[in-house]
Design a protein around this motif. Structure first.
Motif, PDB file in Angstrom:
ATOM      1  N   GLY A 122      -8.822  -1.987  31.160  1.00 51.36           N
ATOM      2  CA  GLY A 122      -9.871  -2.635  30.375  1.00 51.36           C
ATOM      3  C   GLY A 122     -10.800  -3.494  31.204  1.00 51.36           C
ATOM      4  O   GLY A 122     -11.341  -4.493  30.723  1.00 51.36           O
ATOM      5  N   LEU A 126     -16.002  -2.647  26.340  1.00 54.93           N
ATOM      6  CA  LEU A 126     -16.501  -1.540  25.524  1.00 54.93           C
ATOM      7  C   LEU A 126     -17.877  -1.897  24.967  1.00 54.93           C
ATOM      8  O   LEU A 126     -18.072  -2.961  24.378  1.00 54.93           O
ATOM      9  CB  LEU A 126     -15.534  -1.247  24.379  1.00 54.93           C
ATOM     10  N   GLN A 129     -19.068   3.022  20.568  1.00 53.89           N
ATOM     11  CA  GLN A 129     -17.946   3.828  20.077  1.00 53.89           C
ATOM     12  C   GLN A 129     -18.459   4.973  19.226  1.00 53.89           C
ATOM     13  O   GLN A 129     -19.454   4.842  18.499  1.00 53.89           O
ATOM     14  CB  GLN A 129     -16.989   2.973  19.237  1.00 53.89           C
ATOM     15  N   ASP A 131     -16.733   7.727  16.495  1.00 58.57           N
ATOM     16  CA  ASP A 131     -15.545   8.123  15.731  1.00 58.57           C
ATOM     17  C   ASP A 131     -15.768   9.541  15.198  1.00 58.57           C
ATOM     18  O   ASP A 131     -16.673   9.774  14.396  1.00 58.57           O
ATOM     19  CB  ASP A 131     -15.308   7.148  14.577  1.00 58.57           C
ATOM     20  N   CYS A 158     -19.456   1.600  29.439  1.00 61.61           N
ATOM     21  CA  CYS A 158     -18.098   1.964  29.021  1.00 61.61           C
ATOM     22  C   CYS A 158     -18.066   2.127  27.503  1.00 61.61           C
ATOM     23  O   CYS A 158     -18.473   1.209  26.776  1.00 61.61           O
ATOM     24  CB  CYS A 158     -17.115   0.877  29.462  1.00 61.61           C
ATOM     25  N   ARG A 160     -16.017   4.133  23.905  1.00 61.78           N
ATOM     26  CA  ARG A 160     -14.780   4.697  23.370  1.00 61.78           C
ATOM     27  C   ARG A 160     -15.111   5.870  22.465  1.00 61.78           C
ATOM     28  O   ARG A 160     -16.033   5.799  21.641  1.00 61.78           O
ATOM     29  CB  ARG A 160     -14.002   3.644  22.594  1.00 61.78           C
ATOM     30  N   ALA A 196      -6.884   5.636  25.711  1.00 65.20           N
ATOM     31  CA  ALA A 196      -7.039   4.231  25.355  1.00 65.20           C
ATOM     32  C   ALA A 196      -5.684   3.524  25.301  1.00 65.20           C
ATOM     33  O   ALA A 196      -4.646   4.142  25.054  1.00 65.20           O
ATOM     34  CB  ALA A 196      -7.744   4.115  24.004  1.00 65.20           C
ATOM     35  N   ARG A 197      -5.728   2.227  25.540  1.00 58.13           N
ATOM     36  CA  ARG A 197      -4.533   1.427  25.359  1.00 58.13           C
ATOM     37  C   ARG A 197      -4.172   1.377  23.877  1.00 58.13           C
ATOM     38  O   ARG A 197      -5.000   1.679  23.015  1.00 58.13           O
ATOM     39  CB  ARG A 197      -4.755   0.009  25.896  1.00 58.13           C
ATOM     40  N   SER A 199      -3.896  -1.003  21.819  1.00 59.91           N
ATOM     41  CA  SER A 199      -4.768  -1.870  21.020  1.00 59.91           C
ATOM     42  C   SER A 199      -6.149  -1.278  20.810  1.00 59.91           C
ATOM     43  O   SER A 199      -6.904  -1.720  19.941  1.00 59.91           O
ATOM     44  CB  SER A 199      -4.900  -3.239  21.698  1.00 59.91           C
ATOM     45  N   ASP A 200      -6.503  -0.262  21.598  1.00 54.84           N
ATOM     46  CA  ASP A 200      -7.828   0.361  21.492  1.00 54.84           C
ATOM     47  C   ASP A 200      -7.788   1.751  20.871  1.00 54.84           C
ATOM     48  O   ASP A 200      -8.784   2.472  20.906  1.00 54.84           O
ATOM     49  CB  ASP A 200      -8.468   0.463  22.891  1.00 54.84           C
ATOM     50  N   GLY A 201      -6.632   2.151  20.351  1.00 52.96           N
ATOM     51  CA  GLY A 201      -6.544   3.452  19.696  1.00 52.96           C
ATOM     52  C   GLY A 201      -5.469   4.349  20.248  1.00 52.96           C
ATOM     53  O   GLY A 201      -5.172   5.396  19.658  1.00 52.96           O
ATOM     54  N   ILE A 207     -11.178   6.197  26.587  1.00 51.23           N
ATOM     55  CA  ILE A 207     -12.114   5.243  27.131  1.00 51.23           C
ATOM     56  C   ILE A 207     -12.896   5.959  28.220  1.00 51.23           C
ATOM     57  O   ILE A 207     -12.306   6.511  29.172  1.00 51.23           O
ATOM     58  CB  ILE A 207     -11.402   3.999  27.716  1.00 51.23           C
TER      59      ILE A 207
END
Length: 214
Positions: A122, A126, A129, A131, A158, A160, A196-197, A199-201, A207
């Motif tokens: 990280g 970010l 994004q 989706d 950067c 997501r 992603a981590r 916490s990020d998905g 990422i």
């Protein structure tokens, strides 16, 4: 020019002229009165038809020429859109392009392993994004292509991309997960990506590092 009256005989032509002048004046008065009566009648007919009318207050105004909008390069945008979509193939073999770590990360030639590690930790905030939940393949491919292109054009570093974990797909297999990876490696704007981590998905997102950051 004033005429000199020398006898009673001279009064006859003068009387005729005066009578003709009075007749002409009376005829003009009658013509104007008739025109006014006609206008009043037409106004009453209009009022009876549409109801009472309140005249608008007259306001003096200046009319300015409106500036014409700049032409939109729609054909060029359509051509760029077509190129973006044609550039992404579902058939490319990316197994040799992905690093064989636990998340199958990707880094382009010249991008160091340390950059990938920073991306995974990280290091870069970010900035955008996308989706793709609920989109079919073609719609997802179009959305991803335009998103990456637009993000790079705007200078984002950067971003997501959420492709989902496949929990709602037949067989609970992530339909878009593999395709998104294939599409991303074909985008020149993409330098690297990692899973992603949590916490990020987690496994449902990537990422992505874009050009200009490494």
């Amino acid at each position: 020019m004033t005429k000199t009256v020398r006898s009673l005989a001279d009064l006859k032509p003068l009387a005729r002229e005066l009578a003709a002048s009075r007749a002409a004046a009376e005829l003009e008065r009658e013509r104007r009165a008739a025109a006014q009566r006609l206008a009043d009648q037409e106004r009453r007919v209009f009022e009876l038809t549409v109801g009472p009318v309140t005249p608008l207050r007259r306001v003096d105004r200046v009319l300015h020429d409106l500036a014409q909008p700049s032409p939109e390069p729609r054909q060029r945008e359509a051509d760029e859109r077509a190129v973006l979509l044609q550039a992404l193939s579902d058939d490319i073999d990316i197994d040799t392009l992905l690093d064989t770590d636990e998340t199958l990360s990707f880094r382009r030639d010249g991008i160091s392993v340390e950059v990938v590690r920073k991306l995974r930790r990280g290091h870069w905030a970010l900035q955008g994004q996308l989706d793709l939940h609920g989109l079919r393949r073609d719609a997802a491919r179009e959305a991803l292509s335009l998103f990456i292109h637009d993000s790079a054009r705007r200078g984002l570093r950067c971003v997501r991309v959420v492709h989902g974990k496949g929990h709602g797909s037949p067989g609970r297999e992530p339909v878009l997960k593999g395709r998104v990876r294939r599409w991303l490696v074909q985008k020149n704007e993409v330098l690297a990506f990692v899973q992603a981590r949590g916490s990020d998905g987690g496994a449902g997102a990537l990422i992505v590092l874009l050009t200009g950051t490494a």
